[in-house]
Design an enzyme around this catalytic site. Structure first.
Site, PDB file in Angstrom:
ATOM      1  N   TYR A   3       0.856  -1.196   0.000  1.00  0.00           N
ATOM      2  CA  TYR A   3       0.000   0.000   0.000  1.00  0.00           C
ATOM      3  C   TYR A   3       0.885   1.237   0.000  1.00  0.00           C
ATOM      4  O   TYR A   3       1.845   1.308   0.765  1.00  0.00           O
ATOM      5  CB  TYR A   3      -0.907   0.029   1.238  1.00  0.00           C
ATOM      6  CG  TYR A   3      -2.360  -0.028   0.863  1.00  0.00           C
ATOM      7  CD1 TYR A   3      -2.937   0.995   0.119  1.00  0.00           C
ATOM      8  CD2 TYR A   3      -3.154  -1.120   1.201  1.00  0.00           C
ATOM      9  CE1 TYR A   3      -4.264   0.936  -0.278  1.00  0.00           C
ATOM     10  CE2 TYR A   3      -4.485  -1.189   0.810  1.00  0.00           C
ATOM     11  CZ  TYR A   3      -5.039  -0.151   0.074  1.00  0.00           C
ATOM     12  OH  TYR A   3      -6.342  -0.220  -0.317  1.00  0.00           O
ATOM     13  N   GLU A  36      -0.525   4.842  -0.597  1.00  0.00           N
ATOM     14  CA  GLU A  36      -1.317   6.055  -0.867  1.00  0.00           C
ATOM     15  C   GLU A  36      -0.446   7.291  -0.681  1.00  0.00           C
ATOM     16  O   GLU A  36       0.347   7.374   0.256  1.00  0.00           O
ATOM     17  CB  GLU A  36      -2.529   6.116   0.072  1.00  0.00           C
ATOM     18  CG  GLU A  36      -3.627   5.153  -0.343  1.00  0.00           C
ATOM     19  CD  GLU A  36      -4.827   5.159   0.598  1.00  0.00           C
ATOM     20  OE1 GLU A  36      -4.771   5.838   1.638  1.00  0.00           O
ATOM     21  OE2 GLU A  36      -5.807   4.478   0.276  1.00  0.00           O
ATOM     22  N   ASP A  46      -5.765  13.922 -25.184  1.00  0.00           N
ATOM     23  CA  ASP A  46      -5.758  12.521 -24.756  1.00  0.00           C
ATOM     24  C   ASP A  46      -5.089  11.737 -25.880  1.00  0.00           C
ATOM     25  O   ASP A  46      -5.711  11.453 -26.904  1.00  0.00           O
ATOM     26  CB  ASP A  46      -7.197  12.065 -24.522  1.00  0.00           C
ATOM     27  CG  ASP A  46      -7.288  10.583 -24.173  1.00  0.00           C
ATOM     28  OD1 ASP A  46      -6.261   9.873 -24.270  1.00  0.00           O
ATOM     29  OD2 ASP A  46      -8.396  10.139 -23.814  1.00  0.00           O
ATOM     30  N   THR A  84      -3.026   6.379 -22.174  1.00  0.00           N
ATOM     31  CA  THR A  84      -2.883   5.031 -21.635  1.00  0.00           C
ATOM     32  C   THR A  84      -1.409   4.665 -21.788  1.00  0.00           C
ATOM     33  O   THR A  84      -0.666   5.325 -22.520  1.00  0.00           O
ATOM     34  CB  THR A  84      -3.706   3.992 -22.423  1.00  0.00           C
ATOM     35  OG1 THR A  84      -3.230   3.982 -23.777  1.00  0.00           O
ATOM     36  CG2 THR A  84      -5.194   4.331 -22.404  1.00  0.00           C
ATOM     37  N   LYS A 103      -1.089   0.988 -25.207  1.00  0.00           N
ATOM     38  CA  LYS A 103      -1.387   0.923 -26.647  1.00  0.00           C
ATOM     39  C   LYS A 103      -0.059   1.006 -27.403  1.00  0.00           C
ATOM     40  O   LYS A 103       0.774   0.144 -27.231  1.00  0.00           O
ATOM     41  CB  LYS A 103      -2.427   1.987 -26.992  1.00  0.00           C
ATOM     42  CG  LYS A 103      -3.747   1.698 -26.239  1.00  0.00           C
ATOM     43  CD  LYS A 103      -4.854   2.692 -26.486  1.00  0.00           C
ATOM     44  CE  LYS A 103      -6.061   2.343 -25.614  1.00  0.00           C
ATOM     45  NZ  LYS A 103      -7.143   3.342 -25.714  1.00  0.00           N
ATOM     46  N   ARG A 121      -1.125  -2.339 -18.798  1.00  0.00           N
ATOM     47  CA  ARG A 121      -2.417  -1.667 -18.840  1.00  0.00           C
ATOM     48  C   ARG A 121      -2.453  -0.581 -17.769  1.00  0.00           C
ATOM     49  O   ARG A 121      -2.305  -0.882 -16.580  1.00  0.00           O
ATOM     50  CB  ARG A 121      -3.479  -2.743 -18.558  1.00  0.00           C
ATOM     51  CG  ARG A 121      -4.892  -2.430 -18.862  1.00  0.00           C
ATOM     52  CD  ARG A 121      -5.659  -3.731 -19.071  1.00  0.00           C
ATOM     53  NE  ARG A 121      -5.213  -4.323 -20.318  1.00  0.00           N
ATOM     54  CZ  ARG A 121      -5.599  -3.879 -21.524  1.00  0.00           C
ATOM     55  NH1 ARG A 121      -6.460  -2.897 -21.633  1.00  0.00           N
ATOM     56  NH2 ARG A 121      -5.127  -4.431 -22.621  1.00  0.00           N
TER      57      ARG A 121
HETATM   58  C1  LIG Z   1      -8.193   3.660 -24.899  1.00  0.00           C
HETATM   59  C2  LIG Z   1      -8.571   5.058 -24.657  1.00  0.00           C
HETATM   60  C3  LIG Z   1      -8.927   5.506 -23.373  1.00  0.00           C
HETATM   61  C4  LIG Z   1      -9.229   4.600 -22.219  1.00  0.00           C
HETATM   62  O1  LIG Z   1      -8.284   3.797 -21.776  1.00  0.00           O
HETATM   63  P1  LIG Z   1      -8.620   2.615 -20.740  1.00  0.00           P
HETATM   64  O2  LIG Z   1      -7.295   2.251 -20.235  1.00  0.00           O
HETATM   65  O3  LIG Z   1      -9.330   1.570 -21.513  1.00  0.00           O
HETATM   66  O4  LIG Z   1      -9.492   3.206 -19.679  1.00  0.00           O
HETATM   67  C5  LIG Z   1      -9.154   6.863 -23.196  1.00  0.00           C
HETATM   68  N1  LIG Z   1      -9.066   7.718 -24.224  1.00  0.00           N
HETATM   69  C6  LIG Z   1      -8.758   7.320 -25.467  1.00  0.00           C
HETATM   70  C7  LIG Z   1      -8.672   8.337 -26.556  1.00  0.00           C
HETATM   71  C8  LIG Z   1      -8.512   5.978 -25.730  1.00  0.00           C
HETATM   72  O5  LIG Z   1      -8.246   5.587 -26.986  1.00  0.00           O
END
Ligand SMILES: *Cc1c(COP(=O)(O)O)cnc(C)c1O
Length: 436
Positions: A54, A56, A200, A226, A229, A235
């Site tokens: 933990y 936090e 994002d 993220t 990807k 993840r």
């Molecule tokens: C994949 C994605 C997310 C979310 O990611 P998670 O890890 O699945 O919550 C947010 N924004 C965009 C643009 C994405 O392609």
């Protein structure tokens, strides 16, 4: 005492299923644009004893004892990712991309505030204002999209919408948009209405890190991504800024000074939207960021992009139409309605369900101005990040498109589909994933 052997013999049910999943990943063609394959080192860190801890708080400022080691690990992740993106501040704790965005919203918005995002049905993401997501339930979502004729964003129209709707936060970035973004133009629009601009970059972040796409950091106040990807880590999620600044909402410290945006964002993650950080995943992020700093990863991202262009050309050569006509990044969205022949009635759903019979994994996807429902769709989204990790090159992309076309043209011929599947399983042996 818990030993490795007792743990795995005790639960053959789960570990047999994991072995099956590994076999599935190794024997098929993975084209889901949001997926990738991490290194054994990333997996080892993610499966480590750090899951027991933990922590936090932030490095050096924890609510629990015994954090001396995890402090160093988390700091390493922060330092590496700052170097990777040229950022001056990062929070590596968000459990996912969705969590990273929610933390930003909590830090920047009050319930009912207006946000402006890229339309989900044009390639945007659920977390940018969809009515089923917290972003669309707690805030007032408004959207911009692509042009019907070109499939590309018209920034004059974004400006019109922004001037009309007056969002407090503008969001750029997408899940199914194959073109690069004009961040400078978006910032000029945001500045006219005093909005904050969030990029994002969940999908193309690996390509952005290696300067193969426009750099959002100088123009966007805040950047989320993220880590799993194109970035090829575990993840997870991440929030960054190149330039920290005093928050524009008048929120003060107990001493009466304006709090820095970084401090609001840290609070937005914890205690705002999360509890204890996943230090095992943060360690895996540190490993992945270390890998992403290497020349080998730079070559990988160049190949991802080259492969996407080769794949797009191959689709066009076979009569498929790609939204916007091509790709600048690792993915493309294909409108199946325009492909003639036996496939005239092709839908995203039929394509997904048929391709999987040949061990080709894609996802159905809405195309802009789709006339079908989200459960059916007229499109399919494909990306090259995962297969490039397996060592595939441009000519392999052409071969994949040959297979996809054959499968779709024979979607009602099960014996043909199963012989293609066998061919693919055999071919995939030439691209081993996890040796030994
Ligand atoms: C994949 C994605 C997310 C979310 O990611 P998670 O890890 O699945 O919550 C947010 N924004 C965009 C643009 C994405 O392609």
């Amino acid at each position: 005492m818990i030993t490795a052997t007792t743990a795995s013999t005790r639960d053959a049910q789960v570990f047999d299923l994991i072995a099956k999943e590994q076999h599935r990943q190794e024997s098929g063609i993975e084209l889901i644009a949001s997926e990738n394959f991490v290194s054994p080192a990333v997996m080892e860190a993610a499966g480590s004893v750090l899951t027991n801890k933990y922590a936090e708080g932030l490095p050096g400022k924890r609510y629990y004892g015994g954090c001396e080691v995890v402090d160093q690990i988390e700091q390493l992740a922060i330092d590496r990712v700052k170097e990777l993106f040229g950022a001056t501040w990062a929070n590596v704790q968000p459990h996912s991309g969705a969590n990273a965005n929610t933390a930003v919203f909590l830090a920047c918005l009050q319930p009912g505030d207006t946000i402006l995002g890229f339309d989900l049905s044009h390639g945007g993401h659920l977390t940018h204002g969809s009515p089923v997501n917290i972003s669309g339930k707690y805030f007032r979502p408004t959207f911009y999209g692509v042009e019907r004729e070109t499939g590309v964003i018209n920034y004059d129209k974004v400006e019109e919408t922004a001037m009309r709707e007056r969002p407090k936060l503008m969001i750029c970035g997408a899940s199914a948009y194959s073109r690069d973004w004009d961040y400078a133009r978006l910032r000029a629009i945001a500045d006219q209405i005093g909005a904050l601009l969030l990029a994002d970059i969940s999908h193309p972040s690996g390509l952005i890190a290696k300067k193969l796409l426009n750099d959002p950091f100088d123009h966007c106040h805040i950047v989320t991504t993220t880590t799993h990807k194109t970035l090829r880590g575990p993840r997870g999620g991440l929030i960054m800024m190149r330039n920290d600044f005093e928050n524009p909402f008048g929120i003060k410290t107990p001493k009466g000074e304006l709090r820095l945006m970084s401090s609001l964002l840290d609070s937005g993650v914890f205690p705002g939207t999360q509890g204890g950080p996943l230090e095992h995943i943060i360690a895996a992020k540190a490993v992945a960021f270390g890998e992403a700093l290497s020349d080998e990863y730079a070559e990988y991202t160049q190949q991802v992009k080259a492969n996407a262009q080769a794949m797009a050309r191959a689709f066009v050569d076979r009569g498929y139409s790609i939204i916007s006509g091509g790709t600048d990044n690792h993915l493309m969205l294909i409108d199946l309605r325009t492909k003639g022949g036996n496939a005239t009635n092709l839908t995203g759903k039929l394509a997904e369900n048929t391709l999987i019979k040949a061990d080709i994994t894609i996802n159905k996807n809405m195309v802009p101005f789709d006339d079908k429902s989200p459960m059916v769709t007229s499109g399919m989204r494909v990306g090259t990040a995962a297969m490039t990790t397996r060592g595939m090159k441009e000519s392999d992309m052409e071969q994949i498109v040959v297979y996809i076309d054959e499968v779709l043209m024979n979607h009602d011929n099960d014996s043909r589909l199963s012989s293609i599947k066998e061919e693919i399983n055999e071919w995939m042996k030439a691209f081993p994933l996890y040796q030994g």
